[in-house]
Design an enzyme around this catalytic site. Structure first.
Site, PDB file in Angstrom:
ATOM      1  N   ASN A  14       0.878  -1.173   0.000  1.00 41.77           N
ATOM      2  CA  ASN A  14       0.000   0.000   0.000  1.00 41.77           C
ATOM      3  C   ASN A  14       0.912   1.218   0.000  1.00 41.77           C
ATOM      4  O   ASN A  14       1.484   1.567   1.027  1.00 41.77           O
ATOM      5  CB  ASN A  14      -0.898  -0.026   1.255  1.00 41.77           C
ATOM      6  CG  ASN A  14      -1.777   1.211   1.360  1.00 41.77           C
ATOM      7  OD1 ASN A  14      -1.854   2.012   0.424  1.00 41.77           O
ATOM      8  ND2 ASN A  14      -2.428   1.374   2.490  1.00 41.77           N
ATOM      9  N   LYS A  64       0.208   4.237  -0.351  1.00 44.78           N
ATOM     10  CA  LYS A  64      -0.422   5.451   0.209  1.00 44.78           C
ATOM     11  C   LYS A  64      -0.090   6.659  -0.697  1.00 44.78           C
ATOM     12  O   LYS A  64      -0.007   6.488  -1.895  1.00 44.78           O
ATOM     13  CB  LYS A  64       0.014   5.635   1.657  1.00 44.78           C
ATOM     14  CG  LYS A  64      -0.201   4.366   2.498  1.00 44.78           C
ATOM     15  CD  LYS A  64      -0.095   4.597   3.962  1.00 44.78           C
ATOM     16  CE  LYS A  64      -0.372   3.280   4.694  1.00 44.78           C
ATOM     17  NZ  LYS A  64      -0.335   3.398   6.133  1.00 44.78           N
ATOM     18  N   HIS A 103      -9.869   1.725   4.613  1.00 37.37           N
ATOM     19  CA  HIS A 103      -8.594   1.850   5.332  1.00 37.37           C
ATOM     20  C   HIS A 103      -8.778   2.812   6.503  1.00 37.37           C
ATOM     21  O   HIS A 103      -9.519   3.781   6.414  1.00 37.37           O
ATOM     22  CB  HIS A 103      -7.498   2.359   4.381  1.00 37.37           C
ATOM     23  CG  HIS A 103      -6.142   2.267   4.994  1.00 37.37           C
ATOM     24  ND1 HIS A 103      -5.670   3.193   5.895  1.00 37.37           N
ATOM     25  CD2 HIS A 103      -5.156   1.328   4.871  1.00 37.37           C
ATOM     26  CE1 HIS A 103      -4.454   2.825   6.291  1.00 37.37           C
ATOM     27  NE2 HIS A 103      -4.127   1.708   5.684  1.00 37.37           N
ATOM     28  N   GLU A 110      -7.061   5.122   7.593  1.00 41.98           N
ATOM     29  CA  GLU A 110      -6.776   6.535   7.293  1.00 41.98           C
ATOM     30  C   GLU A 110      -7.961   7.187   6.595  1.00 41.98           C
ATOM     31  O   GLU A 110      -8.230   8.373   6.787  1.00 41.98           O
ATOM     32  CB  GLU A 110      -5.477   6.630   6.471  1.00 41.98           C
ATOM     33  CG  GLU A 110      -4.263   6.335   7.353  1.00 41.98           C
ATOM     34  CD  GLU A 110      -3.086   5.687   6.652  1.00 41.98           C
ATOM     35  OE1 GLU A 110      -3.022   5.709   5.411  1.00 41.98           O
ATOM     36  OE2 GLU A 110      -2.212   5.139   7.370  1.00 41.98           O
ATOM     37  N   GLU A 121      -6.069  -4.502  10.446  1.00 43.04           N
ATOM     38  CA  GLU A 121      -4.999  -3.537  10.683  1.00 43.04           C
ATOM     39  C   GLU A 121      -5.284  -2.766  11.971  1.00 43.04           C
ATOM     40  O   GLU A 121      -6.042  -1.786  11.945  1.00 43.04           O
ATOM     41  CB  GLU A 121      -4.906  -2.546   9.519  1.00 43.04           C
ATOM     42  CG  GLU A 121      -4.639  -3.185   8.177  1.00 43.04           C
ATOM     43  CD  GLU A 121      -3.997  -2.206   7.210  1.00 43.04           C
ATOM     44  OE1 GLU A 121      -2.903  -2.504   6.728  1.00 43.04           O
ATOM     45  OE2 GLU A 121      -4.576  -1.130   6.971  1.00 43.04           O
ATOM     46  N   GLY A 176       2.137   2.336  10.737  1.00 46.01           N
ATOM     47  CA  GLY A 176       3.133   3.388  10.570  1.00 46.01           C
ATOM     48  C   GLY A 176       3.802   3.804  11.865  1.00 46.01           C
ATOM     49  O   GLY A 176       4.501   4.814  11.924  1.00 46.01           O
ATOM     50  N   SER A 181       2.913  -2.084  10.309  1.00 49.47           N
ATOM     51  CA  SER A 181       4.367  -2.167  10.533  1.00 49.47           C
ATOM     52  C   SER A 181       4.945  -3.557  10.239  1.00 49.47           C
ATOM     53  O   SER A 181       5.858  -4.011  10.932  1.00 49.47           O
ATOM     54  CB  SER A 181       4.717  -1.724  11.953  1.00 49.47           C
ATOM     55  OG  SER A 181       4.328  -0.379  12.159  1.00 49.47           O
TER      56      SER A 181
HETATM   57  P1  PGA Z   1       2.473   0.301   7.593  1.00 47.71           P
HETATM   58  O1  PGA Z   1       1.055   0.534   6.910  1.00 47.71           O
HETATM   59  O2  PGA Z   1       3.001  -1.006   7.085  1.00 47.71           O
HETATM   60  O3  PGA Z   1       3.336   1.453   7.152  1.00 47.71           O
HETATM   61  O4  PGA Z   1       2.254   0.275   9.073  1.00 47.71           O
HETATM   62  C1  PGA Z   1       0.135  -0.505   6.744  1.00 47.71           C
HETATM   63  C2  PGA Z   1      -1.171   0.009   6.163  1.00 47.71           C
HETATM   64  O5  PGA Z   1      -1.649   1.062   6.594  1.00 47.71           O
HETATM   65  O6  PGA Z   1      -1.750  -0.609   5.258  1.00 47.71           O
END
Ligand code: PGA
Length: 255
Positions: A9, A11, A97, A99, A169, A175, A215
């Site tokens: 992803n 982003k 997601h 976010e 998640e 992140g 992560s």
């Molecule tokens: P990350 O993001 O691996 O940077 O923690 C995962 C995600 O939000 O899909």
């Protein structure tokens, strides 16, 4: 069902040239080492979809959007429809997601509608669910995730669920460098499967791919992917560099 799905992803990272360059590195690896146990997927910004689809065309990897509009078409300035995503050659779309839920206040109804749009276009919806840190501290993680599943999946039958992927998640692990322990991931994945088994049927629940996200990196992926109910990962940060993403693909392949 693929044994594993290794999904990147990106982003809101990488300009078009950088995205194409990363996709080229992935394509050349995958063409030389076609994965046998796993499917590779990359979730890219809208502006990359057509170009990255072209670069990955003979690699076997699936290109995914990171969101889609809940509307079919029309006067929705700035939005991108599932139909438009499909027309780029993409095969999937990430929906719900955390976010999007946090910054765009997406409700379960909107997420449900987006899944419907994706399925109408034969795109694989990747439905993201996960609790906040405060939920986990109050031991509400299972009720939060089951509400998200209930809302997101409302009105879909088992045949529709079979076309979807679920991504767990935990928001506190995205992140942040903080990962759920393999035991915490397994516990929630098993809970999700049990929920789906009760809501649909045991076979459908067994077959649906449930990815872990938050992560995931080469140094923790082996343990997480190795859990019995974890079918791979949705990977943000570590998908932005070919070296770490390819390492994750190798981990899934040789687990
Ligand atoms: P990350 O993001 O691996 O940077 O923690 C995962 C995600 O939000 O899909």
């Amino acid at each position: 069902m693929d044994k594993y799905i290794v999904a990147g992803n990106w982003k809101m990272n990488l300009n078009l040239r950088e995205g194409e360059a990363l996709a080229c590195e992935l394509a050349s690896y995958l063409e030389d080492h076609p994965p046998e146990k796993s499917r590779v997927l990359v979730g890219v910004p809208y502006i990359h979809l057509a170009a990255v689809t072209k670069v990955l065309a003979s690699s076997g990897a699936v290109v995914s959007a990171q969101d889609c509009s809940e509307h079919q078409k029309g006067a929705y300035t700035g939005e991108v429809s599932a139909t438009q995503i499909k027309s780029t050659g993409a095969g999937a779309v990430i929906v719900g997601h955390s976010e999007r839920r946090a910054y765009h206040h997406e409700s379960e109804e909107v997420i449900n509608q987006k899944i419907r749009r994706a399925l109408d276009e034969d795109l694989t919806p990747i439905l993201c669910v996960g609790e906040l840190l405060s939920d986990r501290k109050n031991q509400r993680q299972e009720s939060v995730v089951s509400e998200q599943l209930k809302g997101g999946l409302a009105g879909f039958d088992a045949a529709a669920l079979q076309k979807m992927v679920i991504a767990y998640e935990p928001v506190w692990a995205i992140g942040t460098g903080e990962t759920a322990s393999p035991e915490q991931a397994q516990e929630m994945h098993a809970f999700i499967r049990k929920y789906l088994g009760e809501y649909y049927d045991a076979e459908t629940a067994r077959e649906v791919s449930i990815l872990y996200g938050g992560s995931v990196k080469p140094d923790n992926a082996r343990e997480i992917f190795g859990q019995p109910d974890v079918n791979g990962g949705l990977i943000g940060g570590a998908s932005l560099k070919a070296a770490s993403f390819l390492e994750l693909i190798r981990i899934a392949e040789f687990l």
